[in-house]
Write a protein that holds these residues in place. Sequence first.
Motif, PDB file in Angstrom:
ATOM      1  N   SER A   1     -27.383   4.072 -20.356  1.00 26.10           N
ATOM      2  CA  SER A   1     -26.649   5.064 -19.567  1.00 26.10           C
ATOM      3  C   SER A   1     -27.593   5.825 -18.644  1.00 26.10           C
ATOM      4  O   SER A   1     -27.254   6.103 -17.488  1.00 26.10           O
ATOM      5  CB  SER A   1     -25.916   6.060 -20.478  1.00 26.10           C
ATOM      6  OG  SER A   1     -24.937   5.393 -21.239  1.00 26.10           O
TER       7      SER A   1
ATOM      8  N   GLY B   1     -24.420   8.070 -26.328  1.00 28.29           N
ATOM      9  CA  GLY B   1     -23.043   7.989 -26.811  1.00 28.29           C
ATOM     10  C   GLY B   1     -22.946   7.587 -28.276  1.00 28.29           C
ATOM     11  O   GLY B   1     -22.249   8.219 -29.074  1.00 28.29           O
TER      12      GLY B   1
ATOM     13  N   GLN C   1     -19.352   6.969 -19.756  1.00 26.91           N
ATOM     14  CA  GLN C   1     -19.047   6.640 -21.143  1.00 26.91           C
ATOM     15  C   GLN C   1     -18.232   7.764 -21.772  1.00 26.91           C
ATOM     16  O   GLN C   1     -17.220   7.525 -22.415  1.00 26.91           O
ATOM     17  CB  GLN C   1     -20.394   6.482 -21.859  1.00 26.91           C
ATOM     18  CG  GLN C   1     -20.343   6.177 -23.320  1.00 26.91           C
ATOM     19  CD  GLN C   1     -21.737   5.877 -23.843  1.00 26.91           C
ATOM     20  OE1 GLN C   1     -22.741   6.185 -23.215  1.00 26.91           O
ATOM     21  NE2 GLN C   1     -21.794   5.269 -25.004  1.00 26.91           N
TER      22      GLN C   1
ATOM     23  N   ASP D   1     -19.422   2.117 -18.101  1.00 19.79           N
ATOM     24  CA  ASP D   1     -20.159   2.408 -19.324  1.00 19.79           C
ATOM     25  C   ASP D   1     -19.184   2.426 -20.492  1.00 19.79           C
ATOM     26  O   ASP D   1     -18.474   3.395 -20.707  1.00 19.79           O
ATOM     27  CB  ASP D   1     -20.883   3.754 -19.179  1.00 19.79           C
ATOM     28  CG  ASP D   1     -22.039   3.886 -20.152  1.00 19.79           C
ATOM     29  OD1 ASP D   1     -22.083   3.103 -21.119  1.00 19.79           O
ATOM     30  OD2 ASP D   1     -22.887   4.777 -19.941  1.00 19.79           O
TER      31      ASP D   1
END
Length: 495
Positions: free
Chosen positions: A44, A398, A86, A165
């Motif tokens: 990310s 995440g 995300q 994402d």
Amino acid sequence: MSLAVRFDDIRKDFGPVRVLHGVSFDIAPGRIYGLLGENGAGKSTLMKILAGYEMATEGTVLVDGHARRFAGSRDAEAAGIVLIHQEFNLAEHLTIAQNMYLGHEKRKGLFVDNTAMRNEAKRYLEQVGLHKHPDTKVRDLIVAEKQMVEIAKALSRRARLLIMDEPTATLTPSETERLFALMTKLKADGVTIVYISHKLDEVEHITDEVIVMRDGRFVARSETALLGRQQMANLMVGRELSDMFPAKKPPPDDAPIALKVEKLSVPDWVDDLSFAVRAGEVFGFAGLVGAGRTEAFEAIIGLRRRTAGTIEIAGRKADLHSPRDAMRRGLTYLSEDRKGKGLHVNLSLQDNVTLMTLEHFAHPLLDLKAGRDALTQAVREFGIRTGNLSSRARMLSGGNQQKLALAKFLQPNPDVIVLDEPTRGVDIGAKRDIYFLIHRLAAEGRAVIVISSELIELIGLCHRVAVMRAGRLQATLGLDHLTEEELIAHATGTH
Ligand SMILES: Nc1ncnc2c1ncn2[C@@H]1O[C@H](COP(=O)(O)OP(=O)(O)OP(=O)(O)O)[C@@H](O)[C@H]1O
Ligand SMILES: [Mg+2]
């Protein structure tokens, strides 16, 4: 139209912590790339640099051969690079159309042209297959719908390079199919796509080429067709992964009932649901999205109104009115919507871990030390990767946020643990850790209930699986009947 990217020796530091250690690779135009790596590998972060949300500490990003240093996401979007985050980035209190055009408002003279925005929004919503009015408030959408809004928003920015994402983490199989069809179409139109996912079957299915990162470094790339899933997994974790699931040890038949639910009804969602879970049992809930699994448990813990039904915990009647109430009685529920209900992303890791058990840490002096110990233990036990123990939850990758949410919910030491999609967004190595943890919790005599949309996970993990369809219990399958075919047949009503 097409757009190529070269990363040249990209480094990124967050304060004293280096998270990207000189990453170099090329992305050719018009292909779909899978970007793989464990939680915290830096996927990310690298993509945020490309899309203007972060600045590289060192190194160069070249777009179509020209060194670019985007000052912000708008800058990158002007160059045709759009990132779908995300963790969603939508403003909950605004409408779909307002969200789509936030900062990009269409104008007629001096005025914001709401009609034009609404009409255009409608077109993009149709394209992604979301049948909602553009004036719907985002807070009234379910998670999957929010995801579709993010995609519609990206389309409206006319992306030439689209970074997704983990777009399917919250989607149903049919929504995923629709997204893949859309991706194929975008690719045919010349859009380059970077697809980040921990769902290796999907990566295998949709990508042309995979790029693997580990610990902030580029480690490998390959045509997707040349790699198996197992090889992808091994490249990600840097070792051979042995069995994903622990051996099953079902509780004895006379193990006490830990949770018993009888004739539960929730308006619009659940009809006459009864089940009982034993101490030491790993009990799954399968079903399509909308089958009522999450809603049933929200009603059990008092987050939703129930019109009928009794609940017993460890043989005693429990009339639960709030998650806190449930926790006091020994039941915790980890919501599928981590960001909304699970974590306080602006609080520190420690506050998150201790928040659940404020009673336990009430003494002001004991407080600090006990809280710190709890965090250290959680970080160790769950393998949470963080450069800095005092950082805020939002700074975790995440998948690591996911692990933190799990740690937080297990802090009060519950007897009955309900986990809604516990491995969403979690890398394959960490998934395995969570599976073994679930079995360890069960072996300690707790009842663990797992709601999951991954059939393989339910089959590998559970002693019994209840299948729901349209708010009703269709079947409860024991070890002998736990197959994908059976689960699908009951979930879709084709049995
Ligand atoms: N704003 C920030 N401040 C401090 N550290 C950060 C920040 N953002 C990311 N990090 C750290 O950078 C590392 C890489 O995180 P990143 O989010 O890029 O991982 P990822 O590969 O996307 O993982 P996941 O699969 O879990 O999403 C992690 O250790 C993370 O904690
Ligand atoms: Mg990530």
